[in-house]
Design an enzyme around this catalytic site. Structure first.
Site, short mmCIF file in Angstrom:
data_model
loop_
_atom_site.label_atom_id
_atom_site.label_comp_id
_atom_site.label_asym_id
_atom_site.label_seq_id
_atom_site.Cartn_x
_atom_site.Cartn_y
_atom_site.Cartn_z
N HIS A 18 0.84 -1.21 0.00
CA HIS A 18 0.00 0.00 0.00
C HIS A 18 0.87 1.25 0.00
O HIS A 18 0.62 2.20 -0.74
CB HIS A 18 -0.90 0.02 1.24
N LYS A 42 -16.04 -7.65 6.60
CA LYS A 42 -17.07 -8.01 7.59
C LYS A 42 -16.51 -8.05 9.00
O LYS A 42 -17.05 -7.48 9.92
CB LYS A 42 -17.71 -9.34 7.21
N ARG A 91 -1.78 -6.50 -8.88
CA ARG A 91 -0.59 -7.30 -8.55
C ARG A 91 -0.44 -8.48 -9.50
O ARG A 91 0.64 -8.84 -9.91
CB ARG A 91 -0.70 -7.83 -7.11
N SER A 129 -2.89 -7.90 2.43
CA SER A 129 -3.20 -7.76 3.86
C SER A 129 -3.62 -9.10 4.45
O SER A 129 -3.27 -9.42 5.58
CB SER A 129 -4.32 -6.74 4.05
#
Ligand code: PNS
Length: 160
Positions: A18, A42, A91, A129
Site C-alpha cells: 500500500h 465483515k 498485482r 493484507s
C-alpha cells in the site's frame, strides 16, 4: 488545477505494498486521499480508527497525502472531495477481473472519474493484507512486509 486522487481500500492492515502505491500515485496527482472504507470487511482485525492511525505512522508526514474514511459508495465520496481519479493496485492476473468490474461500475456511476491501475514494486507483488494477517496470526515474521508500527500492532493483537 489541483489533481486529487483517491486510493481506497480496507487497509486491514496497511502493508508496504500500500505504501508503495501511495507514493507512486503522487506521480499522477497533486494530492492523494487514502480512503479507508468503513464496512468493507465483515470482521476486520483492526478498527477503522486503528487502521487510520497505522496509515498515519506509515505516510503521515507528507502534506500531499491525506487520510480519511468513507462510508457508502466510493463515487459519492469522490464527488464530495473533488477527486478526478481512483488509484488501485494490480498485482497479478487474479486481481484483474474484480478490479475491471469495479472500475466499469464506478464509471457507470460517475463517468468523469477515471480509475488508474498501478503496478507495485516487483518484490511486493505477492503481498496482501490477508496473507500478512495469516502469517502474523501464526507468529511468522512480517517485519519486511509492513511498517514497524503495523508489525507491533499485529504482534499485540495476536498475543492477546
Ligand atoms: O482493499 P479492498 O478491500 O480491495 O477495497 C475495496 C474497496 C473498499 C475499494 C471497494 O469495496 C469499495 O469501493 N467499496 C465502497 C462501496 C462501493 O463504492 N462499491 C461499488 C464499487 S463497484
Amino acid at each position: 488545477m489541483t489533481r486529487i486522487a483517491i486510493y481506497p481500500g480496507s487497509f486491514d492492515p496497511p502493508t508496504r505494498g500500500h505504501e508503495d502505491l501511495i507514493r507512486r500515485s503522487l506521480a499522477l496527482a497533486d494530492r492523494v486521499i487514502v480512503a479507508v472504507a468503513i464496512n468493507s470487511t465483515k470482521q476486520p482485525l483492526f478498527t477503522v480508527e486503528e487502521r487510520l492511525a497505522l496509515l498515519r505512522e506509515m505516510v503521515g508526514g507528507d502534506p500531499r497525502i491525506a487520510l480519511e474514511t468513507f462510508d457508502g459508495l466510493l463515487v459519492e465520496f469522490a464527488k464530495r472531495v473533488g477527486a478526478s481519479m481512483v488509484v488501485r493496485g494490480l498485482r497479478a492476473v487474479s486481481d484483474f477481473e474484480y478490479e475491471f468490474q469495479m472500475a466499469l461500475m464506478n464509471r457507470q456511476l460517475h463517468p468523469s472519474m477515471e480509475t488508474v491501475f498501478l503496478v507495485p514494486a516487483v518484490d511486493l507483488t505477492y503481498l496482501s493484507s490477508s496473507l500478512v494477517r495469516e502469517v502474523a496470526r501464526y507468529g511468522g515474521d512480517v517485519s519486511a512486509l509492513v511498517a514497524p508500527a503495523v508489525a507491533r500492532a499485529l504482534a499485540g493483537r495476536f498475543r492477546s
